[in-house]
Design an enzyme around this catalytic site. Structure first.
Site, mmCIF file in Angstrom:
data_model
loop_
_atom_site.group_PDB
_atom_site.id
_atom_site.type_symbol
_atom_site.label_atom_id
_atom_site.label_comp_id
_atom_site.label_asym_id
_atom_site.label_seq_id
_atom_site.Cartn_x
_atom_site.Cartn_y
_atom_site.Cartn_z
ATOM 1 N N ASP A 111 -40.816 12.011 -41.280
ATOM 2 C CA ASP A 111 -40.037 10.792 -41.147
ATOM 3 C C ASP A 111 -40.999 9.702 -40.662
ATOM 4 O O ASP A 111 -42.131 9.999 -40.239
ATOM 5 C CB ASP A 111 -38.907 11.018 -40.151
ATOM 6 C CG ASP A 111 -38.085 9.780 -39.909
ATOM 7 O OD1 ASP A 111 -37.694 9.121 -40.890
ATOM 8 O OD2 ASP A 111 -37.847 9.446 -38.726
ATOM 9 N N ASP A 118 -39.885 6.063 -38.974
ATOM 10 C CA ASP A 118 -39.450 5.293 -37.810
ATOM 11 C C ASP A 118 -38.991 6.198 -36.679
ATOM 12 O O ASP A 118 -38.120 7.053 -36.857
ATOM 13 C CB ASP A 118 -38.321 4.342 -38.203
ATOM 14 C CG ASP A 118 -38.799 3.273 -39.165
ATOM 15 O OD1 ASP A 118 -39.748 2.550 -38.804
ATOM 16 O OD2 ASP A 118 -38.245 3.171 -40.276
#
Length: 229
Positions: free
Chosen positions: A20, A22
């Site tokens: 991922d 953020d």
């Protein structure tokens, strides 16, 4: 911690690691929340801080629905546009790394383990953020919400990342910070390790049965333990 619970040990050496972005690699959730709150204040909306936390891990559609539920659709569009302008300036300046991300990526590069990004951010912004932060060269593929029909918690972006790398989803390790992302990884048939940022896992999240560690350094130690076998 000086040692990890043996129950956390990875069941296999992954053929690829999917990240991922953020809140996991970039300290961007705080920046996003600050821009949302600033935009709300400047436009005269009194919105609770808890609203921004509900957006973590979701896509643009979720953010708009949550804000529109508080202030109406037209006002939500104006707020989100203002927030996006504020955040663009932050992103272009380069968002700080989460501790340990470069060391972990360097380990994977040295071991020849393929790496991909799977993010709920739209492609143009995701590429700008990764490039400004100096992380883009570490990845073999970048998959974004622009590239799939459904955002997380649907598995689409993770399945696209595995397909792009040419790796069986069952042989992929996923690193995520949010419960939404963990659910997406599990739905893709992958093995997630959660590194929480702003949202601590609640009982419902913990019941998913995945591995949860306190830092990227601990996630790296899980990998190193498997590499040593």
């Amino acid at each position: 911690m000086t040692s990890l619970d043996p129950a956390l040990a990875l069941p296999f050496l992954p053929d690829a690691v999917i990240f991922d972005m953020d809140g996991l690699m970039l300290d961007s959730e705080r920046a996003i929340n600050a821009c949302m709150a600033q935009a709300a204040r400047e436009l005269g909306h009194a919105l609770p801080d808890t609203l921004w936390l509900q957006m973590i891990g979701g896509g643009d559609g979720l953010c708009r629905r949550l804000v529109a539920g508080q202030i109406g659709e037209a006002a939500a569009d104006a707020l989100l546009a203002h927030s996006e302008a504020l955040y663009d300036a932050v992103a272009d300046a380069g968002i700080d790394h989460r501790p340990g991300i470069v060391e972990l990526l360097e380990l994977l590069v040295a071991r020849g383990i393929p790496r991909a990004v799977a993010t709920s951010t739209r492609r143009p912004l995701a590429m700008r953020k990764l490039r400004a932060a100096g992380l883009l060269p570490y990845f073999d593929a970048v998959c974004t919400s622009s590239d799939v029909p459904r955002p997380k918690p649907a598995p689409d972006v993770y399945l696209l990342a595995a397909s792009t790398l040419g790796v069986d989803p069952a042989r992929c390790l996923v690193l995520e910070d949010s419960p939404t992302g963990v659910r997406a990884a599990l739905a893709a048939g992958m093995t997630p390790v959660q590194v929480p940022d702003l949202l601590e896992p609640d009982a419902e999240t913990q019941a998913l049965g995945h591995r949860i560690v306190a830092s990227l350094e601990q996630a790296q130690r899980l990998l190193e333990a498997r590499l040593a076998l």
